[in-house]
Motif scaffolding. Sequence first.
Motif, PDB file in Angstrom:
ATOM      1  N   HIS A  89      11.661   7.106  32.411  1.00 26.76           N
ATOM      2  CA  HIS A  89      10.931   5.636  32.526  1.00 26.76           C
ATOM      3  C   HIS A  89       9.325   6.158  32.576  1.00 26.76           C
ATOM      4  O   HIS A  89       8.345   5.714  31.710  1.00 26.76           O
ATOM      5  N   GLU A 135      14.767  -1.747  28.888  1.00 26.33           N
ATOM      6  CA  GLU A 135      16.065  -0.792  29.163  1.00 26.33           C
ATOM      7  C   GLU A 135      16.078   0.032  30.389  1.00 26.33           C
ATOM      8  O   GLU A 135      17.025   0.134  30.880  1.00 26.33           O
ATOM      9  N   TYR A 136      15.012   0.364  31.015  1.00 24.93           N
ATOM     10  CA  TYR A 136      14.988   0.931  32.324  1.00 24.93           C
ATOM     11  C   TYR A 136      15.689   0.090  33.228  1.00 24.93           C
ATOM     12  O   TYR A 136      16.724   0.601  34.009  1.00 24.93           O
ATOM     13  N   GLY A 189       7.914   7.787  29.610  1.00 25.32           N
ATOM     14  CA  GLY A 189       7.633   6.951  28.317  1.00 25.32           C
ATOM     15  C   GLY A 189       8.954   7.017  27.559  1.00 25.32           C
ATOM     16  O   GLY A 189       8.843   6.454  26.280  1.00 25.32           O
ATOM     17  N   ARG A 190       9.966   7.491  28.011  1.00 24.53           N
ATOM     18  CA  ARG A 190      11.227   7.515  27.095  1.00 24.53           C
ATOM     19  C   ARG A 190      12.173   6.260  27.264  1.00 24.53           C
ATOM     20  O   ARG A 190      12.743   6.065  26.315  1.00 24.53           O
ATOM     21  N   GLU A 209      11.559   1.949  28.194  1.00 25.38           N
ATOM     22  CA  GLU A 209      10.938   0.922  28.233  1.00 25.38           C
ATOM     23  C   GLU A 209      11.366   0.180  29.497  1.00 25.38           C
ATOM     24  O   GLU A 209      12.448   0.281  29.879  1.00 25.38           O
ATOM     25  N   LEU A 210      10.408  -0.623  30.045  1.00 24.32           N
ATOM     26  CA  LEU A 210      10.872  -1.200  31.076  1.00 24.32           C
ATOM     27  C   LEU A 210      12.203  -2.202  31.300  1.00 24.32           C
ATOM     28  O   LEU A 210      12.833  -1.916  32.260  1.00 24.32           O
TER      29      LEU A 210
END
Length: 142
Positions: A24, A33-34, A27-28, A30-31
Motif C-alpha cells: 500500500h 483493496e488494502y 502504491g501497489r 489502493e486503500l
Amino acid sequence: MGRDEMRAGDNDRQAVADKLKQAHDEGRLELVEYDERLQRAYAAKTYGDLKGLLDDLPTAPLPARTRATDPAPTTTAPPPTARADRAGQLVRAWLGGFGGVFVLGTVIWLVSSIASGQPQYFWPVWLLIPMALGALGRFRDR
C-alpha cells in the motif's frame, strides 16, 4: 494434511499484514483493496486463507511457518520511534484539515474586507479554537 490446511499463527498473519502495508505504501494497493485484504489476513485461520492475499504482489512470498521455539514478544507497545511517527501523522492529518478550513475562512474574510473597502472583524480566529483544543487533547493523551 497439506500446508494449506495447517493453522496459521499470529506471526504469520502479522507478516502478511506487514507485506500488505508495504504494498500500500508503495502504491501497489489502493486503500479499499488494502483494507479488504488486511481484514482477510487477520481473519485467516489457515495458510490457505493467507495464500491469495500476496500472489499478485512482487517479491511477497508467504511467511515461513512459525517455529514453536520463536520467543513471544514481551510487549505489545510499538517502539517509541513508530509511536512518535504515528502521532506525527495523526497530528499532521488532523491539523491539516483544520488548517485548510482556517485558510479558506481567512481568504473569505480577506475578499469580503477588500470588497467592502475597509477591514472587517477577523472572525476566522474563532476557527483556531477547536484546532488548538484538539491539538492539546492529542498531546495530552501521549
